[in-house]
Scaffold this motif. Structure first.
Motif, PDB file in Angstrom:
ATOM      1  N   ALA A  10      45.301  46.768  11.330  1.00 22.28           N
ATOM      2  CA  ALA A  10      46.474  47.167  10.556  1.00 22.28           C
ATOM      3  C   ALA A  10      46.186  47.124   9.059  1.00 22.28           C
ATOM      4  O   ALA A  10      47.090  47.260   8.235  1.00 22.28           O
ATOM      5  N   PHE A  11      44.920  46.935   8.683  1.00 24.26           N
ATOM      6  CA  PHE A  11      44.529  46.888   7.267  1.00 24.26           C
ATOM      7  C   PHE A  11      43.555  48.009   6.984  1.00 24.26           C
ATOM      8  O   PHE A  11      42.649  48.251   7.785  1.00 24.26           O
ATOM      9  N   PRO A  12      43.695  48.755   5.879  1.00 25.70           N
ATOM     10  CA  PRO A  12      44.790  48.617   4.921  1.00 25.70           C
ATOM     11  C   PRO A  12      46.093  49.186   5.471  1.00 25.70           C
ATOM     12  O   PRO A  12      46.074  50.045   6.356  1.00 25.70           O
ATOM     13  N   ARG A  13      47.221  48.713   4.938  1.00 25.74           N
ATOM     14  CA  ARG A  13      48.512  49.213   5.381  1.00 25.74           C
ATOM     15  C   ARG A  13      48.701  50.635   4.862  1.00 25.74           C
ATOM     16  O   ARG A  13      48.571  50.884   3.668  1.00 25.74           O
ATOM     17  N   ILE A  14      48.989  51.566   5.777  1.00 26.77           N
ATOM     18  CA  ILE A  14      49.129  52.979   5.403  1.00 26.77           C
ATOM     19  C   ILE A  14      50.506  53.469   5.847  1.00 26.77           C
ATOM     20  O   ILE A  14      50.935  53.223   6.977  1.00 26.77           O
ATOM     21  N   ARG A  15      51.193  54.154   4.945  1.00 28.51           N
ATOM     22  CA  ARG A  15      52.492  54.756   5.263  1.00 28.51           C
ATOM     23  C   ARG A  15      52.484  56.220   4.847  1.00 28.51           C
ATOM     24  O   ARG A  15      51.985  56.557   3.769  1.00 28.51           O
ATOM     25  N   ALA A  16      52.998  57.081   5.701  1.00 27.29           N
ATOM     26  CA  ALA A  16      53.172  58.496   5.379  1.00 27.29           C
ATOM     27  C   ALA A  16      54.675  58.772   5.314  1.00 27.29           C
ATOM     28  O   ALA A  16      55.382  58.624   6.306  1.00 27.29           O
ATOM     29  N   ILE A  17      55.150  59.151   4.141  1.00 31.93           N
ATOM     30  CA  ILE A  17      56.585  59.342   3.913  1.00 31.93           C
ATOM     31  C   ILE A  17      56.830  60.809   3.590  1.00 31.93           C
ATOM     32  O   ILE A  17      56.291  61.336   2.609  1.00 31.93           O
ATOM     33  N   VAL A  18      57.616  61.473   4.421  1.00 28.83           N
ATOM     34  CA  VAL A  18      57.968  62.877   4.228  1.00 28.83           C
ATOM     35  C   VAL A  18      59.474  62.949   4.015  1.00 28.83           C
ATOM     36  O   VAL A  18      60.249  62.396   4.802  1.00 28.83           O
ATOM     37  N   ARG A  19      59.885  63.618   2.942  1.00 26.94           N
ATOM     38  CA  ARG A  19      61.309  63.653   2.589  1.00 26.94           C
ATOM     39  C   ARG A  19      61.869  65.058   2.772  1.00 26.94           C
ATOM     40  O   ARG A  19      61.139  66.056   2.684  1.00 26.94           O
ATOM     41  N   ASP A  20      63.193  65.118   2.992  1.00 24.12           N
ATOM     42  CA  ASP A  20      63.812  66.425   3.211  1.00 24.12           C
ATOM     43  C   ASP A  20      63.989  67.218   1.923  1.00 24.12           C
ATOM     44  O   ASP A  20      64.480  68.343   1.946  1.00 24.12           O
ATOM     45  N   ASN A  21      63.590  66.647   0.778  1.00 23.07           N
ATOM     46  CA  ASN A  21      63.623  67.414  -0.477  1.00 23.07           C
ATOM     47  C   ASN A  21      62.316  68.145  -0.739  1.00 23.07           C
ATOM     48  O   ASN A  21      62.099  68.687  -1.820  1.00 23.07           O
ATOM     49  N   GLY A  22      61.406  68.136   0.251  1.00 21.25           N
ATOM     50  CA  GLY A  22      60.159  68.870   0.120  1.00 21.25           C
ATOM     51  C   GLY A  22      59.021  68.108  -0.516  1.00 21.25           C
ATOM     52  O   GLY A  22      57.976  68.675  -0.808  1.00 21.25           O
ATOM     53  N   THR A  23      59.191  66.794  -0.725  1.00 17.81           N
ATOM     54  CA  THR A  23      58.114  65.976  -1.281  1.00 17.81           C
ATOM     55  C   THR A  23      57.621  65.000  -0.218  1.00 17.81           C
ATOM     56  O   THR A  23      58.337  64.691   0.745  1.00 17.81           O
ATOM     57  N   ALA A  24      56.400  64.526  -0.409  1.00 15.51           N
ATOM     58  CA  ALA A  24      55.816  63.568   0.534  1.00 15.51           C
ATOM     59  C   ALA A  24      54.756  62.761  -0.200  1.00 15.51           C
ATOM     60  O   ALA A  24      54.209  63.193  -1.216  1.00 15.51           O
TER      61      ALA A  24
END
Length: 474
Positions: A10-24
């Protein structure tokens, strides 16, 4: 893929964030990387996962990534080959007021409850009088509100506070600072930056980031005069200046190298051999971090240190593989970034051990046929060895510098031939490595000590692009 999720770190901690405003964005160990924009939500997801695949390739193992997008949250296992395996996924609840499906009455009723005002209840006597007047017996009919009550319990009517934020997630675009756009901005007319300025900002952001753990860069070409030492100096200067990370340039020539001749000299004559002799003391937990200054020469303007090769006149000592291990252990205790200059013998023990410690390979070449051929053979040698060496070759950054001979002649035809030759060599390497960057000729790189501020603006910009290409591999 067939991986056991419990076996994936689980290292390194990775997050993928996709937003409904078209940014990620992809966040790796707290460091955010902006995802390239896309025309659709699915393409935006794919662009984000491409960054995660790149991290898996860098680490040479599968990684865990937490996914958060407008439709749900979950976790994936992503492998270096691009394959993905879902660990879990939870769809997000529908928002209040969202259109409900019409296949059942309950969701429709729930929507009615949420959108229609509640009528005041009629007195009980009115109902009784109505029944008496008609003279008929009436079976009470449930109201729409009472019929919808069970459905209202099933459909979510509130969102969790964890699912919202008052913070602005999209980055604010700073106004232009360069060119005529920057001039207009300073006069009070706000202008967006040009594509060139945006590209430069992205390169600066890339080289300015910090990364978990130390990183080692090896600059290699088996041919002398291929621009190895200037490459080491420029990469060290740019990465140290922008990231602020403790950076050391190490001359790992098996006997005597030239890095010390092209950089600022300190008040001592110690070399890598002295550092190796003092390694027990330097690796002691009680030793102060400032003690490393006894063995390195600080570059006051460019903010990095230099560890020189042995410069004794006899030149009777060749650095061994074991000595490379010791020096590398010491340096990675005191520095986050180690940039290694190298000799011209890929068969030497210290050269091969350097490669074992390398995270990112850089192959400099001047736009001359024999230098280019030597660079190709260097990469071919590593590719043929397989494993870690082959991966370094495939992920290498090739830096092509224009020939100095044409510049000295100042002939228009000679200048064009030099540019064309540099482009031909760059195009030849492009299919086989991760990135190729061209560097224009600059007299400040030819002789004497090398300083970043002495370079022409176009040369500084080219080296910034080269450093960004290297840092992208971290």
């Amino acid at each position: 893929m067939g991986l056991n999720p419990t076996e994936v770190l689980a290292f390194p901690r990775i997050r993928a964030i996709v937003r409904d405003n078209g940014t990620a964005e992809v966040v790796v160990a707290g460091n955010s990387r902006t995802v390239a924009p896309a025309e659709s939500l699915q393409q935006l997801r794919e662009n984000a996962l491409a960054l995660v695949v790149g991290e898996a390739k860098t680490l040479k193992r599968a990684v865990r990534v937490a996914i958060d997008d407008p439709e749900g949250q979950g976790e994936l296992i992503v492998s270096p080959d691009g394959s993905k395996e879902s660990v879990n996924y939870t769809p997000k609840p529908a928002h209040r007021g969202a259109e409900a499906p019409t296949t059942t009455a309950a969701p429709v009723a729930a929507a009615v409850i949420e959108t229609l005002p509640v009528e005041p209840a009629q007195p009980q006597t009115d109902t009784a009088n109505s029944t008496a007047t008609t003279g008929t017996t009436m079976t009470p009919t449930p109201s729409a509100a009472s019929a919808a009550a069970p459905a209202a319990e099933e459909a979510p009517t509130r969102r969790s506070l964890k699912e919202t934020s008052f913070l602005v997630s999209a980055p604010v675009l700073e106004p232009a600072t360069q060119g005529w756009r920057g001039t207009l901005t300073r006069l009070g007319l706000r202008m967006d930056p040009s594509q060139e300025e945006l590209s430069e900002r992205e390169d600066i952001r890339t080289v300015s980031q910090h990364w978990p753990g130390p990183r080692t860069i090896a600059v290699v070409n088996r041919k002398g005069g291929a621009n190895k030492t200037p490459t080491v100096v420029m990469l060290s200067a740019i990465l140290a200046r922008y990231s602020g990370a403790a950076t050391v340039a190490w001359d790992n020539n098996e006997s005597q190298g030239t890095l010390g001749w092209r950089t600022e000299k300190g008040s001592h004559d110690r070399s890598v051999l002295d550092l190796i002799d003092a390694s027990t003391e330097l690796l002691s937990p009680s030793t102060n971090a400032a003690e490393i200054a006894k063995f390195v020469d600080h570059q006051t303007a460019d903010k990095f240190d230099v560890l020189r090769s042995d410069e004794n006149e006899e030149g009777d000592h060749e650095v061994t593989a074991e000595e490379v291990d010791i020096a590398h252990q010491v340096l990675t205790r005191y520095y986050r970034l180690v940039v290694m200059d190298s000799g011209n013998t890929a068969r030497a023990a210290n050269w091969r051990r350097m490669i074992e410690h390398t995270n990112q390979l850089v192959v400099p070449v001047t736009a001359i046929e024999d230098r280019a051929e030597a660079a190709r053979l260097t990469l071919q040698t590593l590719e043929s060895r397989g494993g870690h060496d082959a991966e370094l070759a495939r992920n290498a950054v090739v830096i092509v510098s224009e020939s100095t001979d044409a510049k000295r002649s100042m002939s228009g035809d000679a200048l064009k031939r030099a540019r064309d030759e540099a482009q031909r060599i760059a195009d030849g390497f492009a299919p086989f490595v991760r990135a190729v960057v061209r560097i224009p000729y600059d007299p400040a790189l030819v002789n004497g000590p090398i300083r970043y501020e002495a370079l022409q603006p176009a040369t500084q910009r080219a080296w910034l692009a080269a450093a960004a290409a290297v840092a992208a591999g971290f």
